[in-house]
Design an enzyme around this catalytic site. Structure first.
Site, short mmCIF file in Angstrom:
data_model
loop_
_atom_site.label_atom_id
_atom_site.label_comp_id
_atom_site.label_asym_id
_atom_site.label_seq_id
_atom_site.Cartn_x
_atom_site.Cartn_y
_atom_site.Cartn_z
N HIS A 1 -48.25 30.70 15.34
CA HIS A 1 -49.10 29.77 14.61
C HIS A 1 -50.57 29.97 14.95
CE1 HIS A 1 -47.70 27.75 18.30
NE2 HIS A 1 -48.91 27.24 18.34
N ARG B 1 -48.76 17.22 22.14
CA ARG B 1 -47.66 18.19 22.02
C ARG B 1 -46.61 17.99 23.11
NH1 ARG B 1 -49.09 24.33 22.75
NH2 ARG B 1 -47.92 24.25 24.69
N ASP C 1 -46.28 30.05 21.47
CA ASP C 1 -46.68 29.30 22.66
C ASP C 1 -46.00 29.78 23.94
OD1 ASP C 1 -48.43 27.60 21.35
OD2 ASP C 1 -46.93 26.02 21.06
N HIS D 1 -50.57 33.02 17.73
CA HIS D 1 -49.85 33.06 19.00
C HIS D 1 -48.51 32.33 18.91
CE1 HIS D 1 -51.87 29.14 19.12
NE2 HIS D 1 -50.92 28.75 19.96
O1 LIG Z 1 -53.94 22.05 17.20
C1 LIG Z 1 -53.08 22.60 16.52
O2 LIG Z 1 -52.94 22.40 15.31
C2 LIG Z 1 -52.11 23.55 17.15
C3 LIG Z 1 -52.55 23.94 18.50
C4 LIG Z 1 -51.55 24.82 19.15
O3 LIG Z 1 -51.66 26.01 19.14
C5 LIG Z 1 -50.38 24.20 19.78
O4 LIG Z 1 -50.28 22.97 19.83
O5 LIG Z 1 -49.51 24.94 20.24
FE LIG Z 2 -49.98 26.92 20.11
#
Ligand SMILES: O=C(O)CCC(=O)C(=O)O
Ligand SMILES: [Fe+2]
Length: 283
Positions: free
Chosen positions: A253, A268, A99, A97
């Site tokens: 990702h 994040r 984000d 995906h």
């Molecule tokens: O937990 C992760 O490594 C990535 C998760 C994810 O898709 C994000 O933080 O956008």
């Molecule tokens: Fe993500």
């Protein structure tokens, strides 16, 4: 130590040496990070255990921050989203995906900080959407250049996992009401580099607008499988204190779901971007 970028794979990804983001970001470092991001699409820095406030401040150098409608926020810093396996079932991130493409101005990028990582497993993979686009045949690229697609939040946030408690259900319903499906070009022109990349992902893209339903489904499946080819990827094995910074306009990702029941905690900060533009549109 001088600032250097160590390339990690042919398609994308570099490790940054010689930068400490716990120090205030000066103009030269900001420019270097920005240029590095455009060139490598995802940057990795070790030993950067930033406080939520520091992480927010670094991210805010690059734009306004997004507050996620569903995921929990850090109690002291609402712009920091908390991905903690003890708070949420995070298996839905084990899907390719880009984000937050369910809004009109999807993120420019994100800074992801590893707080607690499993002893093994829990890697994250990124893929270059420009490498994926460039590897398609010219006739298919020509077709895709003129198409647009719907992106829908409910595709990645299933009711079974996000609507089970009364508060969860209320948040889920409010998030859906506030975020109706949006239409984006299937091919996006990067606003800074002018490079074209695929802008569909399995996470949120539901339907190509101009095609018949069956055509849309078949073409999306082809594009999702193509974009996930290992040739377009880099894979990062986390240590606590690592920070990843990716360009969300030209990558997707996948967070590997192979470590449960070990705990994993990530923070994040999500930087808002501009409205995606297709090859036929004027700036
Ligand atoms: O937990 C992760 O490594 C990535 C998760 C994810 O898709 C994000 O933080 O956008
Ligand atoms: Fe993500």
């Amino acid at each position: 130590m001088p600032l250097t970028f160590e390339r990690l794979s042919p398609a994308l990804g570099a490790r940054v040496h010689g930068m400490d983001l716990r120090e205030p970001l000066d103009a030269a470092s900001h420019t270097a990070l920005h240029q590095g991001l455009l060139e490598h699409k995802v940057l990795f820095l070790r030993d950067q255990l930033l406080t939520p406030r520091q992480q927010r401040d670094v991210a805010a150098h690059f734009g306004d921050l997004h507050i996620h409608p569903i995921y929990p926020k850090h109690p002291e810093q609402p712009e920091i989203l908390v991905l903690d396996t003890e708070l949420n079932d995070l298996r839905d991130n084990a899907l390719w995906h880009t984000d937050v493409t369910f809004i009109q101005t999807p993120p420019l990028g994100s800074l992801l900080s590893a707080r607690q990582v499993p002893a093994y497993g829990g890697d994250t993979l990124w893929a270059s959407n420009s490498a994926a686009y460039a590897a398609l045949s010219a006739p298919l690229r020509g077709l895709l250049d003129g198409l647009s697609a719907w992106h829908d939040l409910s595709k990645s946030f299933p009711l079974e996992r996000f609507g089970q408690t009364p508060e969860g259900l209320q948040r889920f319903n409010a998030a859906r009401a506030a975020n109706p499906p949006v239409r984006h070009p299937v091919v996006r022109v990067h606003p800074e580099t002018g490079v074209k990349g695929l802008f569909v992902s399995a996470g949120f893209t539901t339907r190509i607008v101009e095609l018949e339903e069956a055509e849309s489904e078949a073409l999306l499946q082809l594009l999702f499988a193509h974009a996930a080819r290992p040739e377009f990827q880099v894979r990062w094995q986390w240590q606590a204190g690592d920070l990843a910074f990716w360009d969300n306009r030209i990558t997707q990702h996948y967070a590997c779901d192979d470590y449960r029941p070990q705990r994993r905690v990530m923070h994040r900060a999500t930087i808002l971007g501009d409205r995606p533009r297709g090859p036929g549109e004027q700036g």
